[in-house]
Write an enzyme that holds these catalytic residues in place. Structure first.
Site, short mmCIF file in Angstrom:
data_model
loop_
_atom_site.label_atom_id
_atom_site.label_comp_id
_atom_site.label_asym_id
_atom_site.label_seq_id
_atom_site.Cartn_x
_atom_site.Cartn_y
_atom_site.Cartn_z
N ASP A 205 0.78 -1.22 0.03
CA ASP A 205 -0.07 -0.10 -0.06
C ASP A 205 0.87 1.17 -0.09
O ASP A 205 0.63 2.09 -0.61
CB ASP A 205 -0.90 -0.04 1.35
N ARG B 226 -8.82 11.86 -11.55
CA ARG B 226 -8.12 11.78 -10.01
C ARG B 226 -7.91 10.30 -9.91
O ARG B 226 -7.44 10.28 -8.83
CB ARG B 226 -9.14 12.26 -9.21
N LYS B 227 -8.24 9.42 -10.96
CA LYS B 227 -7.89 7.87 -10.64
C LYS B 227 -6.73 7.52 -11.10
O LYS B 227 -6.29 7.95 -12.41
CB LYS B 227 -9.32 7.31 -10.92
C1 LIG Z 1 -4.60 14.47 2.68
C2 LIG Z 1 -3.16 14.30 2.30
C3 LIG Z 1 -1.96 15.28 2.60
C4 LIG Z 1 -0.74 14.90 1.90
C5 LIG Z 1 -0.62 13.59 1.99
C6 LIG Z 1 0.86 13.26 1.13
C7 LIG Z 1 0.95 11.61 1.44
C8 LIG Z 1 1.74 11.16 0.38
C9 LIG Z 1 2.22 9.70 0.53
C10 LIG Z 1 1.08 8.85 0.29
C11 LIG Z 1 1.41 7.34 0.59
C12 LIG Z 1 0.41 6.93 1.35
C13 LIG Z 1 0.63 5.32 1.23
C14 LIG Z 1 -0.68 4.64 2.05
C15 LIG Z 1 -2.05 5.27 1.73
C16 LIG Z 1 -3.12 5.19 2.39
O1 LIG Z 1 -3.04 4.37 3.58
S1 LIG Z 1 -4.41 5.71 2.40
C17 LIG Z 1 -5.43 5.04 3.93
C18 LIG Z 1 -6.49 4.14 3.29
N1 LIG Z 1 -7.49 4.59 2.56
C19 LIG Z 1 -8.66 5.64 2.90
O2 LIG Z 1 -8.71 5.91 4.09
C20 LIG Z 1 -9.40 6.21 1.96
C21 LIG Z 1 -11.08 6.19 2.36
N2 LIG Z 1 -12.01 6.49 1.36
C22 LIG Z 1 -12.11 7.68 1.07
O3 LIG Z 1 -11.66 8.71 1.80
C23 LIG Z 1 -12.89 8.11 -0.35
O4 LIG Z 1 -13.51 6.88 -0.71
C24 LIG Z 1 -11.80 8.50 -1.32
C25 LIG Z 1 -11.02 7.46 -1.78
C26 LIG Z 1 -11.05 9.74 -1.07
C27 LIG Z 1 -12.60 8.94 -2.69
O5 LIG Z 1 -13.72 9.54 -2.32
P1 LIG Z 1 -14.09 10.95 -3.38
O6 LIG Z 1 -13.04 11.74 -3.35
O7 LIG Z 1 -15.56 11.31 -2.77
O8 LIG Z 1 -14.17 10.18 -4.59
P2 LIG Z 1 -15.43 9.52 -5.33
O9 LIG Z 1 -16.21 10.49 -5.97
O10 LIG Z 1 -16.28 8.55 -4.54
O11 LIG Z 1 -14.57 8.43 -6.34
C28 LIG Z 1 -13.70 8.95 -7.40
C29 LIG Z 1 -13.71 7.96 -8.46
O12 LIG Z 1 -13.09 6.52 -8.06
C30 LIG Z 1 -13.98 5.60 -8.02
N3 LIG Z 1 -13.76 4.89 -6.68
C31 LIG Z 1 -13.96 5.25 -5.43
N4 LIG Z 1 -13.88 4.40 -4.45
C32 LIG Z 1 -13.65 3.20 -5.42
C33 LIG Z 1 -13.56 1.84 -5.10
N5 LIG Z 1 -13.14 1.50 -3.65
N6 LIG Z 1 -13.30 0.89 -6.19
C34 LIG Z 1 -13.21 1.30 -7.38
N7 LIG Z 1 -13.52 2.42 -7.96
C35 LIG Z 1 -13.71 3.63 -6.70
C36 LIG Z 1 -15.45 6.17 -8.25
O13 LIG Z 1 -16.40 5.34 -8.82
C37 LIG Z 1 -15.31 7.72 -8.91
O14 LIG Z 1 -14.95 7.22 -10.35
P3 LIG Z 1 -15.54 8.13 -11.52
O15 LIG Z 1 -17.10 8.43 -11.24
O16 LIG Z 1 -14.73 9.42 -11.29
O17 LIG Z 1 -15.08 7.37 -12.66
#
Ligand SMILES: CCCCCCCCCCCCCCCC(=O)SCCNC(=O)CCNC(=O)[C@H](O)C(C)(C)COP(=O)(O)OP(=O)(O)OC[C@H]1O[C@@H](n2cnc3c(N)ncnc32)[C@H](O)[C@@H]1OP(=O)(O)O
Length: 220
Positions: A146, A191-192
């Site tokens: 991840d 964004r994806k």
């Molecule tokens: C804040 C940062 C500060 C700076 C920071 C720098 C850090 C730089 C280092 C990074 C290194 C990190 C490495 C560890 C990475 C983690 O550990 S991240 C932590 C785990 N992930 C999370 O907690 C994310 C939880 N989920 C969320 O917050 C929200 O669902 C998301 C991911 C932000 C997306 O929400 P949204 O912005 O409202 O987007 P949404 O409109 O729902 O979806 C956008 C598109 O993606 C698609 N999509 C969304 N989810 C899915 C899914 N599960 N499956 C398939 N398609 C999907 C949608 O269908 C849509 O597609 P289109 O209609 O545009 O074709």
């Protein structure tokens, strides 16, 4: 504390745009790096010790005192660190990140660096990361992948969050063995960001990941 996924300025690559403090990795004191390393070794020692109960009790009291001493001045949650990569570009991440955070003694210090294809790191894990006997925990494998795919997405496009992560565990991943971790961007659709990664031990693939990162910037 929560991080707003909508940036508050026009510079989404800069964590300060999200109200997060930022330090440069090279400005961290050598004494802090040494402390982190010593405590990493301490965690391994605690996890594996079979010393007598008197020694255990005495050590616990000593460690409690040390913890109190350090807690008098704590960083803000979400504090970020900027590190320079081999090619002169920079990457940011949370300073206590569980996989690569400079100040986190539990992190194996997975330092990803740039390659022509994406990012690459080498790491050797001890029993702190054990799941099955002698093998790396499957959840930890997912965590490292991840990080690798999230970082490559951030470096090659802009920072984002993991929306979806799929892992295929091909072979057991051994402890005490140099692991090569690579990641790359497959394609970008607004964004994806579709990304992938791989872990190899002795040149053989032990785990593979595909993931979808959603960039947290305003433009698409
Ligand atoms: C804040 C940062 C500060 C700076 C920071 C720098 C850090 C730089 C280092 C990074 C290194 C990190 C490495 C560890 C990475 C983690 O550990 S991240 C932590 C785990 N992930 C999370 O907690 C994310 C939880 N989920 C969320 O917050 C929200 O669902 C998301 C991911 C932000 C997306 O929400 P949204 O912005 O409202 O987007 P949404 O409109 O729902 O979806 C956008 C598109 O993606 C698609 N999509 C969304 N989810 C899915 C899914 N599960 N499956 C398939 N398609 C999907 C949608 O269908 C849509 O597609 P289109 O209609 O545009 O074709």
């Amino acid at each position: 504390m929560t991080v707003n996924t909508q940036p508050v300025t026009e510079s989404p690559d800069d964590p300060r745009a999200f109200g997060l403090p930022l330090v440069d990795a090279h400005s961290l004191p050598a004494e802090l790096r040494t402390l982190v390393s010593r405590v990493h070794d301490l965690v391994d020692a605690v996890a594996n010790t079979e010393v007598d109960t008197d020694t255990l009790a005495e050590t616990a009291a000593t460690v409690e005192g040390l913890t109190d001493r350090l807690n008098v001045a704590r960083r803000q949650i979400g504090a970020m660190v900027r590190r320079e990569l081999g090619d002169g570009t920079t990457m940011v991440g949370t300073i206590t990140n569980i996989v690569e955070g400079e100040t986190n003694p539990a992190a194996p210090q997975l330092f990803l660096d740039r390659t022509d294809e994406g990012l690459r790191a080498e790491v050797t894990l001890n029993t702190i990361y054990q799941g099955p006997p002698g093998l790396v925990h499957g959840g930890w494998i997912a965590a490292m992948l991840d990080q690798a795919v999230g970082s490559v997405s951030a470096v090659e496009t802009s920072p984002g969050l993991t929306a979806n992560l799929e892992i295929d565990y091909r072979r057991p991943t051994p402890l005490f063995t140099p692991l090569e971790i690579t990641s790359w961007v497959e394609r970008v659709e607004g964004r994806k960001v579709f990304v992938a990664g791989r872990i190899r031990a002795h040149g053989q693939v032990t785990a593979e990941a595909t993931a979808l990162m959603i960039r947290v910037e305003a433009d698409g």
